[in-house]
Write a protein that holds these residues in place. Structure first.
Motif, short mmCIF file in Angstrom:
data_model
loop_
_atom_site.label_atom_id
_atom_site.label_comp_id
_atom_site.label_asym_id
_atom_site.label_seq_id
_atom_site.Cartn_x
_atom_site.Cartn_y
_atom_site.Cartn_z
N MET A 1 0.85 -1.19 0.00
CA MET A 1 0.00 0.00 0.00
C MET A 1 0.88 1.23 0.00
SD MET A 1 -3.04 0.94 2.63
CE MET A 1 -4.44 1.86 2.06
N GLY A 2 0.53 2.21 -0.82
CA GLY A 2 1.34 3.40 -0.96
C GLY A 2 1.08 4.43 0.12
N ASP A 3 1.82 5.52 0.03
CA ASP A 3 1.69 6.62 0.97
C ASP A 3 0.69 7.65 0.47
OD1 ASP A 3 3.70 5.76 2.82
OD2 ASP A 3 5.23 6.41 1.39
N LYS A 4 0.23 8.50 1.39
CA LYS A 4 -0.48 9.71 1.01
C LYS A 4 0.57 10.76 0.69
CE LYS A 4 -4.75 9.43 3.74
NZ LYS A 4 -5.52 10.13 4.81
N VAL A 5 0.47 11.36 -0.48
CA VAL A 5 1.45 12.35 -0.92
C VAL A 5 0.73 13.64 -1.31
CG1 VAL A 5 3.33 12.84 -2.52
CG2 VAL A 5 2.88 10.47 -1.83
N PHE A 6 1.18 14.74 -0.75
CA PHE A 6 0.66 16.06 -1.14
C PHE A 6 1.70 16.73 -2.02
CE2 PHE A 6 0.25 20.65 -0.70
CZ PHE A 6 -1.11 20.84 -0.90
N PRO B 1 1.58 11.20 -12.51
CA PRO B 1 1.40 9.84 -13.05
C PRO B 1 2.37 8.82 -12.46
CG PRO B 1 1.45 11.45 -14.82
CD PRO B 1 1.83 12.17 -13.58
N LEU B 2 3.59 9.23 -12.18
CA LEU B 2 4.55 8.32 -11.56
C LEU B 2 4.09 7.91 -10.17
CD1 LEU B 2 8.02 9.90 -12.45
CD2 LEU B 2 7.06 7.79 -13.36
N LEU B 3 3.63 8.87 -9.40
CA LEU B 3 3.18 8.57 -8.04
C LEU B 3 1.95 7.67 -8.04
CD1 LEU B 3 3.55 12.15 -6.52
CD2 LEU B 3 4.98 10.17 -5.99
N VAL B 4 1.01 7.98 -8.92
CA VAL B 4 -0.22 7.18 -9.00
C VAL B 4 0.11 5.75 -9.43
CG1 VAL B 4 -2.41 6.90 -10.24
CG2 VAL B 4 -1.71 9.16 -9.40
N GLU B 5 0.96 5.62 -10.46
CA GLU B 5 1.32 4.30 -10.95
C GLU B 5 2.06 3.49 -9.89
OE1 GLU B 5 1.23 1.31 -13.83
OE2 GLU B 5 0.27 3.29 -13.84
N ALA B 6 2.78 4.17 -9.03
CA ALA B 6 3.51 3.49 -7.96
C ALA B 6 2.62 3.11 -6.79
CB ALA B 6 4.65 4.37 -7.47
N GLY B 7 1.33 3.45 -6.85
CA GLY B 7 0.39 3.03 -5.83
C GLY B 7 0.14 4.02 -4.72
N HIS B 8 0.65 5.26 -4.87
CA HIS B 8 0.44 6.27 -3.84
C HIS B 8 -0.89 6.98 -4.04
CE1 HIS B 8 4.52 5.59 -2.58
NE2 HIS B 8 4.98 5.91 -3.78
N THR B 9 -1.46 7.47 -2.95
CA THR B 9 -2.65 8.30 -2.99
C THR B 9 -2.20 9.75 -3.07
OG1 THR B 9 -3.89 6.70 -1.66
CG2 THR B 9 -4.77 8.94 -1.79
N VAL B 10 -2.53 10.42 -4.16
CA VAL B 10 -1.93 11.72 -4.45
C VAL B 10 -2.96 12.84 -4.31
CG1 VAL B 10 -0.65 13.08 -6.14
CG2 VAL B 10 -0.37 10.59 -6.07
N TYR B 11 -2.57 13.87 -3.61
CA TYR B 11 -3.36 15.10 -3.48
C TYR B 11 -2.57 16.21 -4.16
CZ TYR B 11 -6.08 12.55 -0.05
OH TYR B 11 -6.88 11.62 0.57
#
Length: 254
Positions: free
Chosen positions: A1-6, A20-30
Motif C-alpha cells: 500500500m502506498g503513501d499519502k502524498v501532497f 502519473p509516476l506517483l499514481v502508478e507506484a500506488g500512492h494516494t496523491v493530493y
C-alpha cells in the motif's frame, strides 16, 4: 500500500510529470493548486485536487491536517511560461517570495499534519564561482547582486527551511537542485543552459528521493562540465535518461 502524498505545485511542469509516476507506484496523491479551473485536469491525472493558496497559511494548514500526508513534495514556482525577459524582473521577486514565504508555510503545515518526509525543488545554477563541476558541498553564490541575488536569497531560505527546522520534528528534508528544465510544459523544447535536465527525469528524481533519500541535497542534471549529479546516481539510483514511458511506468510499479 502506498503513501499519502501532497504535491504543492501539482499543475506545474514537474508536478504534471510527477503525478502519473506517483499514481502508478500506488500512492494516494493530493494535488495542490491555487486555481480552481485546474481541478479537473488533476482529477483526470489520478490526483485529488486541493485548491489552496500557499500564502494563506491557515487554509494550507487546515488542508494538510485534513489530508494527513506522509510525504509533502514542494514543486512550486511562479515564473512566466516562456521566461520572457520583459517579465522576468517582476517574476524573480514573486518566485523568491514563493521560496521564502511559501516554503515556510508548507513546512509549518507539514509539521502540523505529522508528515514524515518533505522534498523540495531548488536550482543547480546557484553555486558561487569556483572549480567545476560543482558538487552539493560547494557554497552558494551569496555574493551575487541584482536579480540573481534575489533568486539566491530565495533558494537559501527554501533550503534552510526544508533541511533545518524539519530535523527537530520527525520530518526528513530533501532538496533537489534541478538544472534548467526542458521538455513538455517547460519553456524549452530542447536542452538549454549549462546544466539541463528533462522535466520527466526531474519528476523521477522526486519519486526516487521518496524511496531512497534520508535527507540532504542532490544535484539533478544531465552530464555537463558545470554540475556533478554523481551523488543522485549513487544514492537515489537516478539517471538523466529516465522518462514517463510505458516501460518506465512498469518499472515503477514493480
Amino acid at each position: 500500500m502506498g503513501d499519502k502524498v501532497f504535491v504543492a505545485g501539482a499543475t506545474g511542469a514537474v508536478g504534471t510529470a510527477l503525478i502519473p509516476l506517483l499514481v502508478e507506484a500506488g500512492h494516494t496523491v493530493y494535488g495542490g493548486t491555487r486555481r480552481a479551473d485546474r481541478a479537473a485536469a488533476l482529477e483526470a491525472s489520478g490526483a485529488t485536487p486541493v485548491v489552496v493558496d500557499v500564502f494563506d497559511a491557515q487554509a494550507l494548514r487546515d488542508a494538510m491536517v485534513r489530508i494527513a500526508p506522509t510525504v509533502v513534495i514542494h514543486q512550486l514556482t511562479d515564473l512566466p511560461a516562456t521566461l520572457d525577459p520583459a517579465l522576468m524582473a517582476e517574476a524573480v521577486v514573486r518566485n523568491a517570495r514563493v521560496r521564502i514565504e511559501g516554503t515556510r508555510h508548507l513546512v509549518a503545515a507539514a509539521q502540523a499534519a505529522g508528515a514524515k518526509q518533505m522534498i523540495a525543488q531548488s536550482i543547480a545554477w546557484a553555486y558561487a564561482p569556483g572549480p567545476t563541476p560543482h558538487t552539493e558541498d560547494d557554497p552558494l553564490d551569496l555574493g551575487a547582486e541584482g536579480g540573481r541575488r534575489i533568486s539566491i536569497d530565495g533558494v537559501v531560505a527554501l533550503e534552510r527551511s526544508v533541511r533545518g527546522v524539519l530535523s527537530d520534528t520527525g520530518l526528513t528534508g530533501t532538496v533537489l537542485r534541478y538544472g534548467q528544465l526542458y521538455g513538455p510544459r517547460t519553456s524549452n523544447a530542447q536542452p538549454k543552459g549549462a546544466s539541463p535536465v528533462h522535466v520527466e527525469a526531474a519528476a523521477w528524481a522526486a519519486l526516487l528521493a521518496m524511496r531512497h533519500a534520508r535527507g540532504g541535497v542532490f544535484n539533478i542534471a544531465e552530464d555537463n562540465p558545470e554540475i556533478s549529479s554523481e551523488k543522485a546516481r549513487r544514492e537515489l539510483g537516478w539517471h538523466p535518461a529516465l522518462r514517463l514511458s510505458q516501460a518506465a511506468m512498469q518499472a515503477v510499479a514493480s
